[in-house]
Each structure stands twice: as structure tokens, then as C-alpha cells.
Design a protein around this motif. Structure first.
Motif, PDB file in Angstrom:
ATOM      1  N   GLU A 199      53.415  50.906   6.125  1.00  0.00           N
ATOM      2  CA  GLU A 199      52.458  51.735   5.359  1.00  0.00           C
ATOM      3  C   GLU A 199      52.532  53.240   5.457  1.00  0.00           C
ATOM      4  OE1 GLU A 199      48.607  49.888   6.527  1.00  0.00           O
ATOM      5  OE2 GLU A 199      48.389  49.132   4.312  1.00  0.00           O
TER       6      GLU A 199
ATOM      7  N   HIS B 277      46.598  54.604  12.990  1.00  0.00           N
ATOM      8  CA  HIS B 277      46.144  53.519  13.666  1.00  0.00           C
ATOM      9  C   HIS B 277      46.105  53.828  15.096  1.00  0.00           C
ATOM     10  CE1 HIS B 277      46.378  50.334  10.619  1.00  0.00           C
ATOM     11  NE2 HIS B 277      47.524  50.874  10.095  1.00  0.00           N
TER      12      HIS B 277
ATOM     13  N   HIS C  39      55.403  50.209  11.406  1.00  0.00           N
ATOM     14  CA  HIS C  39      54.511  49.865  10.563  1.00  0.00           C
ATOM     15  C   HIS C  39      54.830  50.472   8.907  1.00  0.00           C
ATOM     16  CE1 HIS C  39      50.630  48.864   9.013  1.00  0.00           C
ATOM     17  NE2 HIS C  39      50.048  50.125   8.788  1.00  0.00           N
TER      18      HIS C  39
ATOM     19  N   ASN D  83      51.195  55.039   7.996  1.00  0.00           N
ATOM     20  CA  ASN D  83      49.988  55.445   8.525  1.00  0.00           C
ATOM     21  C   ASN D  83      49.950  55.240  10.034  1.00  0.00           C
ATOM     22  OD1 ASN D  83      49.471  52.747   8.275  1.00  0.00           O
ATOM     23  ND2 ASN D  83      47.418  53.358   7.035  1.00  0.00           N
TER      24      ASN D  83
END
Ligand code: ZN
Length: 136
Positions: free
Chosen positions: A83, A89, A81, A85
Motif C-alpha cells: 500500500e 504502520h 507492504h 504506507n
């Protein structure tokens, strides 16, 4: 059965933080006029969560966050992912985005050491908590 839906904002100050929201939920339950039923506390975010745990000793939320950080590190190889972060998640899904609490005789029927926490995993941010109160 009556259903009352309310929401309020939570402002987090750290990347990971557990914020006690018991009083906010309790006062919305009081204002609803519903004395027996249940309340769903829900956060509509993918990097935050709701949990119930001890709110008497602040070391408990500290230790929960410490343990989650060890289980799910912020940075590790293999995350895709973009981002940055992914850990947030994962923590959100592990803890879950809602809790249900019984209402008895006009009050939250929590244990004496229990409190409701909003769990921030990708702060600081302004967040929303939805409270749905159902009953008679
Ligand atoms: Zn993300």
C-alpha cells in the motif's frame, strides 16, 4: 463501577498531523457524570495513534512529527507492504493506539501543559476515536 463508551470523528487534512482532541475528550467525560475513575482514548486504526504531549506551543507537535519522519521515512528500500504506507504502520505502533488518563473530581487529571493528540500518519482521512470512561 459505571462504564460509558462514546466515539467521535476526526478529519485530518495532511498526511501527517497531530490534532488536539483534549476538549472533545474532556466534554465527553463531563457528560458521562463519572467524577472519579479513568478514561481510555483509543483509535481503531492501523496508521494512526493517540499520544499525550504539550499543546501550549504548536512547535512541539511539529517537532515530534519532524523527528518521527526522520526516524521512519515515508520511502525507503526494503519495505514490502504494497500500500506504500509502511511508515504510517510503523509510526502507529511506535506511538501506540491508546492512552489512559485519570479522572479526578470530574476533570481529566492532565498536567498543565499536557493535551491529548490524535496522530494521523496516512491522511487526509476521516477517523474515529473511541472514548471509554470508567468509574463512579
Ligand atoms: Zn497499509
Amino acid at each position: 463501577m459505571k462504564i460509558v463508551e462514546k466515539d467521535f470523528r476526526v478529519i485530518s487534512k495532511n498526511r501527517s498531523q497531530m490534532i488536539d482532541i483534549t476538549n472533545q475528550v474532556s466534554s465527553l467525560v463531563g457528560q458521562s457524570g463519572i467524577t472519579n475513575g479513568d478514561v481510555i482514548v483509543y483509535c481503531p486504526h492501523t496508521t494512526a495513534a493517540i499520544t499525550i504531549n504539550e499543546n501550549a506551543d504548536p512547535s512541539v507537535p511539529h517537532d515530534i512529527l519532524l523527528t518521527l519522519e526522520e526516524l521512519v521515512p515515508h520511502h525507503r528500500s526494503g519495505y514490502r507492504h504494497s500500500e506504500g504506507n509502511s511508515d504510517a504502520h510503523c509510526k502507529s505502533s511506535i506511538i501506540g493506539c491508546s492512552r489512559q488518563i485519570p479522572i479526578k473530581d470530574g476533570s481529566l487529571n492532565l498536567g498543565s501543559w499536557q493535551g491529548i493528540f490524535f496522530c494521523e500518519f496516512d491522511g487526509p482521512r476521516s477517523r474515529k476515536v473511541i472514548v471509554q470512561i470508567r468509574g463512579e
